[in-house]
Design a protein around this motif. Structure first.
Motif, PDB file in Angstrom:
ATOM      1  N   LEU A  62      22.599   6.513  11.234  1.00  0.00           N
ATOM      2  CA  LEU A  62      23.637   5.603  11.080  1.00  0.00           C
ATOM      3  C   LEU A  62      24.074   5.418   9.510  1.00  0.00           C
ATOM      4  N   LEU A  63      22.789   4.972   8.810  1.00  0.00           N
ATOM      5  CA  LEU A  63      22.898   4.426   7.564  1.00  0.00           C
ATOM      6  C   LEU A  63      23.476   5.855   6.660  1.00  0.00           C
ATOM      7  N   ALA A  64      23.098   7.289   7.039  1.00  0.00           N
ATOM      8  CA  ALA A  64      23.553   8.358   6.142  1.00  0.00           C
ATOM      9  C   ALA A  64      24.886   8.398   6.461  1.00  0.00           C
ATOM     10  N   ILE A  65      25.484   8.126   7.566  1.00  0.00           N
ATOM     11  CA  ILE A  65      26.947   8.366   7.864  1.00  0.00           C
ATOM     12  C   ILE A  65      27.495   7.309   7.068  1.00  0.00           C
ATOM     13  N   VAL A  66      27.277   5.808   6.971  1.00  0.00           N
ATOM     14  CA  VAL A  66      27.742   4.929   6.649  1.00  0.00           C
ATOM     15  C   VAL A  66      28.089   5.002   5.030  1.00  0.00           C
ATOM     16  N   ASN A  67      26.828   5.257   4.438  1.00  0.00           N
ATOM     17  CA  ASN A  67      26.935   5.463   3.144  1.00  0.00           C
ATOM     18  C   ASN A  67      27.651   6.733   2.387  1.00  0.00           C
ATOM     19  N   GLY A  68      27.902   7.366   3.228  1.00  0.00           N
ATOM     20  CA  GLY A  68      28.663   8.750   2.959  1.00  0.00           C
ATOM     21  C   GLY A  68      30.270   8.279   3.248  1.00  0.00           C
ATOM     22  N   PHE A  69      30.559   7.289   3.540  1.00  0.00           N
ATOM     23  CA  PHE A  69      31.996   7.132   4.247  1.00  0.00           C
ATOM     24  C   PHE A  69      32.990   6.848   2.791  1.00  0.00           C
TER      25      PHE A  69
ATOM     26  N   VAL B 208      32.845   6.310  14.137  1.00  0.00           N
ATOM     27  CA  VAL B 208      32.344   5.390  12.969  1.00  0.00           C
ATOM     28  C   VAL B 208      31.919   4.029  13.548  1.00  0.00           C
ATOM     29  N   PRO B 209      30.487   3.779  13.696  1.00  0.00           N
ATOM     30  CA  PRO B 209      29.669   2.683  14.308  1.00  0.00           C
ATOM     31  C   PRO B 209      30.461   1.299  13.743  1.00  0.00           C
ATOM     32  N   PRO B 210      30.537   0.392  14.638  1.00  0.00           N
ATOM     33  CA  PRO B 210      30.830  -1.008  14.125  1.00  0.00           C
ATOM     34  C   PRO B 210      29.854  -1.725  13.155  1.00  0.00           C
ATOM     35  N   THR B 211      30.329  -2.448  12.091  1.00  0.00           N
ATOM     36  CA  THR B 211      29.632  -2.916  11.101  1.00  0.00           C
ATOM     37  C   THR B 211      28.628  -4.108  11.817  1.00  0.00           C
ATOM     38  N   SER B 212      28.873  -4.698  12.940  1.00  0.00           N
ATOM     39  CA  SER B 212      28.210  -5.513  13.431  1.00  0.00           C
ATOM     40  C   SER B 212      26.754  -4.986  14.372  1.00  0.00           C
TER      41      SER B 212
ATOM     42  N   ILE C 274      25.737  -1.959  13.126  1.00  0.00           N
ATOM     43  CA  ILE C 274      25.013  -1.627  12.089  1.00  0.00           C
ATOM     44  C   ILE C 274      23.814  -2.681  11.334  1.00  0.00           C
ATOM     45  N   ASP C 275      24.460  -3.766  11.176  1.00  0.00           N
ATOM     46  CA  ASP C 275      23.778  -5.069  10.721  1.00  0.00           C
ATOM     47  C   ASP C 275      22.739  -5.365  11.642  1.00  0.00           C
ATOM     48  N   TYR C 276      22.829  -5.342  13.033  1.00  0.00           N
ATOM     49  CA  TYR C 276      22.002  -5.551  14.006  1.00  0.00           C
ATOM     50  C   TYR C 276      20.675  -4.599  13.879  1.00  0.00           C
ATOM     51  N   LEU C 277      21.036  -3.332  13.932  1.00  0.00           N
ATOM     52  CA  LEU C 277      19.828  -2.470  13.730  1.00  0.00           C
ATOM     53  C   LEU C 277      19.090  -2.539  12.340  1.00  0.00           C
ATOM     54  N   ARG C 278      19.667  -3.115  11.163  1.00  0.00           N
ATOM     55  CA  ARG C 278      19.093  -3.061  10.065  1.00  0.00           C
ATOM     56  C   ARG C 278      18.166  -4.350  10.125  1.00  0.00           C
ATOM     57  N   SER C 279      18.501  -5.632  10.912  1.00  0.00           N
ATOM     58  CA  SER C 279      17.690  -6.808  11.262  1.00  0.00           C
ATOM     59  C   SER C 279      16.464  -6.584  11.733  1.00  0.00           C
ATOM     60  N   LEU C 280      16.299  -5.284  12.602  1.00  0.00           N
ATOM     61  CA  LEU C 280      15.395  -4.643  13.254  1.00  0.00           C
ATOM     62  C   LEU C 280      14.167  -4.320  12.372  1.00  0.00           C
TER      63      LEU C 280
END
Length: 255
Positions: free
Chosen positions: A12-19, A241-245, A247-253
């Motif tokens: 997910l981070l690879a996709i979002v960072n290249g958006f 595109v995954p929801p920001t919420s 991604i934030d949840y997965l980052r929190s893990l």
């Protein structure tokens, strides 16, 4: 669970960072109504030319040459299930038989987890993210139910307060915008929320003259319809595109 979560998060981070959504080219034609949207891909797909289009979703998911690329695109989005300590999603009794529920809204998933913990008293019950492509395949086999967010179905035209269980998953996107991919291709980004789709479109339209901005709008496409478009037409090319919420949840893990 930890390995699955980290793998999903890294993808997910690879996709979002290249958006980088952008206007395709000067002189774009205005959108046609959502009921007859024409999507013009920057790089027409060729993977379907040698294979007859599927007659059903069941045919699609059993044809790897067609399904695997679409499944990989869908896997960019996490779907959350209440699962036991063995990673097995809970089964819910519905009319057609037991089904696993997968939530696209992390808030609704958390609420369902608390309810499941109270109702089942199972030890080790937790939320586990699953790639949407895998979940969609399970749904086509009548093994899973994908649950959209309450807000998304209302933004798509459902009456306020309608139960999202059993409703089609709406996707939102401007059909005249593309997202650059790491491999150099460009695809139309589809979002799971109207708000995030509008934010992306507004960002893309910053370079467009004010007099032309009214030509662009957000269209609503059901998830199954988007998959069907990709499978049956070589000029349909989407990225999800995954929801920001989420991604934030997965980052929190990670913390």
């Amino acid at each position: 669970m930890i390995i699955r979560t980290l793998l999903i998060l890294s993808n997910l981070l690879a996709i979002v960072n290249g958006f980088s959504i952008h206007q395709r080219q000067a002189g774009i034609q205005p959108l046609v109504p959502a009921t007859s949207v024409v999507v013009r891909a920057s790089h027409p797909l060729t993977r379907l030319h040698a294979t007859p289009p599927p007659k059903s979703m069941e045919d699609l998911i059993t044809t790897p040459s067609m399904w695997d690329p679409i499944k990989n695109d869908l896997n960019a989005v996490p779907a959350f299930a209440c699962a036991n300590d063995q990673g097995q999603p809970l089964q819910y009794n519905v009319g057609s038989g037991p089904l696993a529920f997968f939530f696209l809204d992390i808030k609704a998933a958390k609420e369902e987890l608390e309810k499941a913990r109270q109702d089942t008293k199972l030890d080790g019950l937790n939320l586990i993210p699953f790639p949407l492509g895998e979940v969609f395949e399970m749904g086509a086999k009548q093994m899973a139910l994908i649950v959209p967010s309450q807000k998304s179905i209302e933004d798509a035209g459902a009456p306020p307060g309608m139960n999202p269980l059993g409703q089609q998953v709406p996707l939102f996107g401007c059909m005249d915008m593309t997202q650059n991919r790491p491999d150099g291709s460009s695809m139309v980004p589809l979002f799971l929320s109207m708000e995030e789709a509008k934010e992306a479109m507004d960002m893309a339209l910053q370079a467009v003259p004010d007099a032309e901005k009214s030509q662009f709008d957000i269209s609503v496409i059901p998830l199954a319809g988007a998959v069907q478009m990709q499978a049956t037409r070589s000029d349909r090319s989407f990225t999800y595109v995954p929801p920001t919420s989420s991604i934030d949840y997965l980052r929190s893990l990670e913390n």
